[in-house]
Design a protein around this motif. Structure first.
Motif, PDB file in Angstrom:
ATOM      1  N   VAL A  92     -37.242  -2.782 -45.859  1.00  0.00           N
ATOM      2  CA  VAL A  92     -36.192  -3.235 -44.741  1.00  0.00           C
ATOM      3  C   VAL A  92     -35.853  -1.918 -44.028  1.00  0.00           C
ATOM      4  O   VAL A  92     -35.121  -0.689 -44.610  1.00  0.00           O
ATOM      5  CB  VAL A  92     -35.325  -3.821 -45.172  1.00  0.00           C
ATOM      6  N   PRO A  93     -36.053  -1.185 -42.633  1.00  0.00           N
ATOM      7  CA  PRO A  93     -35.248  -0.856 -41.849  1.00  0.00           C
ATOM      8  C   PRO A  93     -33.844  -0.249 -41.497  1.00  0.00           C
ATOM      9  O   PRO A  93     -33.687  -1.614 -41.710  1.00  0.00           O
ATOM     10  CB  PRO A  93     -35.818  -0.560 -40.371  1.00  0.00           C
ATOM     11  N   ILE A  94     -33.887   0.733 -42.481  1.00  0.00           N
ATOM     12  CA  ILE A  94     -32.233   1.377 -42.388  1.00  0.00           C
ATOM     13  C   ILE A  94     -32.262   2.364 -41.571  1.00  0.00           C
ATOM     14  O   ILE A  94     -32.154   3.773 -42.145  1.00  0.00           O
ATOM     15  CB  ILE A  94     -31.150   1.603 -43.894  1.00  0.00           C
ATOM     16  N   GLU A  95     -31.961   2.202 -40.295  1.00  0.00           N
ATOM     17  CA  GLU A  95     -31.830   3.685 -39.075  1.00  0.00           C
ATOM     18  C   GLU A  95     -29.929   3.599 -38.931  1.00  0.00           C
ATOM     19  O   GLU A  95     -29.548   3.269 -39.093  1.00  0.00           O
ATOM     20  CB  GLU A  95     -32.261   2.610 -37.663  1.00  0.00           C
ATOM     21  N   THR A  96     -30.227   5.202 -39.292  1.00  0.00           N
ATOM     22  CA  THR A  96     -29.224   6.146 -38.854  1.00  0.00           C
ATOM     23  C   THR A  96     -29.414   7.101 -37.133  1.00  0.00           C
ATOM     24  O   THR A  96     -31.069   6.888 -36.546  1.00  0.00           O
ATOM     25  CB  THR A  96     -29.335   7.259 -40.212  1.00  0.00           C
TER      26      THR A  96
END
Length: 454
Positions: free
Chosen positions: A90-94
């Motif tokens: 799952v993309p966890i974007e910062t």
């Protein structure tokens, strides 16, 4: 290599997606960016195995186009040999400057890692669709306001402490606020929301959650009600987020400086990227990061090196000025690059950018799509040009999938937009945005301007 992914899935290295110009793969490096030598090696691989075109997406992912089944395997092997670790799950974007921005409220990376680990521990990845994502935004010079997500956590100051404002289903303006909590509760709310989504199936998103489910999430150890969340930026009539800084120009970092540039329409020949990365390396850049907004950030530069690299990037055709009208145009490869394209999108875009620049203010986005799939911009825009068997259709305040309000030949589409720009120039009130003027002119009137003098 897995079977080709369907459209709408994420075309990772292990699952390339079939497009109109061959297979496409998308790469999100775990590190967030590349050493200049690694980017050069990747671009050289794209030249060998693809059609020589590389892209940076609106969310800041790198894409290689024009692959075959065999060349995609070779590309994946060479990426592995370069030591580039691609992100999975799952993309966890910062934000692109996370952890190195002196203006950020909090470094979002530790919380992002805790969320990533909790999702894996809960076994949720397999049950979530490929487009489900989480944004953890620490604030600063390049906040993630314009990036949509199923769950967003935004750092806010509460007295002398840092809390996380949690919201769901949208960008900063459109998302539904739930609670302001500490990092521990923020992680738990995120996992709980994604578990609810997974229970609804792989096509589900947080926008599909019931009011009862949202209420249960909002009551999760809240330190402050949603009403005290910080005021968000407004959205203009054409859909743009006001106050959103484009990732273009000079940025001061905790150590050194960064230069941000944008790929025009998100696309650039691989050789141009090789030339840019080579120049960046010679000037002392330590890393080149991907950034939302179809951008690249060269890190670790001195102010004079930033200036030199900006000059080189301009000569190579990159967008280096935030007022460049090309930043307001979303255009897919179109014809002849893509077999699905019915109109020459990039040629049309370049003509419009030169002839109708004053129409393309910060209030609107123009979408030019080679076909009704709308790959470059799936959302609504003030003006959309879409190719089909009738030519170049104009959709006013809609998407490429909508029925066009009017047509003209594809080769002449830019002239139709020029007529709209001329009308806006005549009719615009003092202080009025282009998008507001178009709204006042009305969809029927705008379509008539586009159709006229065929």
């Amino acid at each position: 290599m897995n079977a080709f992914s369907r459209r709408g899935a994420c075309p990772a290295l292990s699952a390339p997606m079939q497009t109109g110009d061959g297979l496409l793969v998308r790469l999100n490096p775990v590190a967030g960016g590349f050493a200049p030598k690694s980017l050069i090696g990747l671009a050289e691989s794209a030249l060998r195995h693809g059609n020589g075109i590389m892209e940076v997406t609106a969310r800041g992912s790198l894409q290689v186009r024009g692959l075959t089944a065999e060349s995609a395997r070779l590309l994946a092997a060479e990426v592995d040999a370069l030591g580039i670790a691609a992100r999975a799950g799952v993309p966890i974007e910062t934000g692109p400057l996370a952890g190195i921005d002196p203006q950020e409220i909090a470094d979002p990376r530790p919380l992002a890692e805790r969320i990533r680990a909790a999702i894996e521990e809960a076994g949720l990845t397999a049950g979530l669709g490929p487009k489900v994502s989480v944004v953890v935004d620490g604030g600063g010079q390049l906040a993630m306001d314009a990036v949509t997500a199923d769950v967003r956590l935004r750092a806010v100051r509460a007295g002398g402490d840092v809390r996380w404002a949690v919201s769901v289903a949208g960008d900063t303006l459109g998302a539904k606020p739930l609670a302001t909590v500490d990092a521990h509760a923020g992680r738990d709310i995120t996992v709980a929301a994604l578990r609810m989504v997974a229970e609804k199936g792989r096509e589900a998103h947080t926008r599909d959650l019931s009011e009862r489910q949202l209420a249960s999430l909002a009551g999760w150890h809240s330190f402050a009600p949603p009403s005290v969340l910080p005021e968000m930026s407004g959205r203009t009539e054409g859909g743009a987020v006001e106050g959103y800084r484009l990732p273009i120009g000079f940025f001061e970092l905790n150590a050194g400086h960064a230069l941000g540039i944008v790929l025009p329409y998100g696309s650039m020949p691989a050789q141009n990227l090789i030339n840019l990365a080579t120049q960046a390396s010679h000037l002392g850049a330590t890393e080149i990061r991907l950034a939302p907004g179809r951008a690249l950030l060269a890190l670790g530069l001195s102010p004079s090196a930033c200036t030199s690299l900006q000059t080189a990037a301009t000569a190579l055709g990159f967008v280096t000025d935030p007022t460049d009208p090309r930043t307001r145009i979303a255009a897919c490869p179109g014809a002849p690059a893509c077999a699905s394209g019915r109109i020459a999108t990039r040629t049309i875009a370049e003509t419009i950018a030169k002839q109708s620049a004053d129409l393309l203010d910060a209030s609107l986005t123009l979408h030019i799509s080679g076909c009704a799939k709308g790959c470059a911009h799936p959302g609504t825009t003030a003006l959309t040009l879409v190719g089909d068997e009738n030519g170049a259709g104009l959709v006013v305040d809609g998407t490429a999938k909508a029925l066009p309000d009017g047509y003209r030949p594809g080769y002449d589409a830019a002239r139709g937009v020029a007529a709209i720009a001329a009308a806006v120039r005549r009719e615009r009130n003092q202080g009025e945005t282009a998008a507001a003027c178009l709204t006042r002119l009305g969809a029927a009137g705008v379509a008539e301007l586009y159709r006229r003098n065929q």
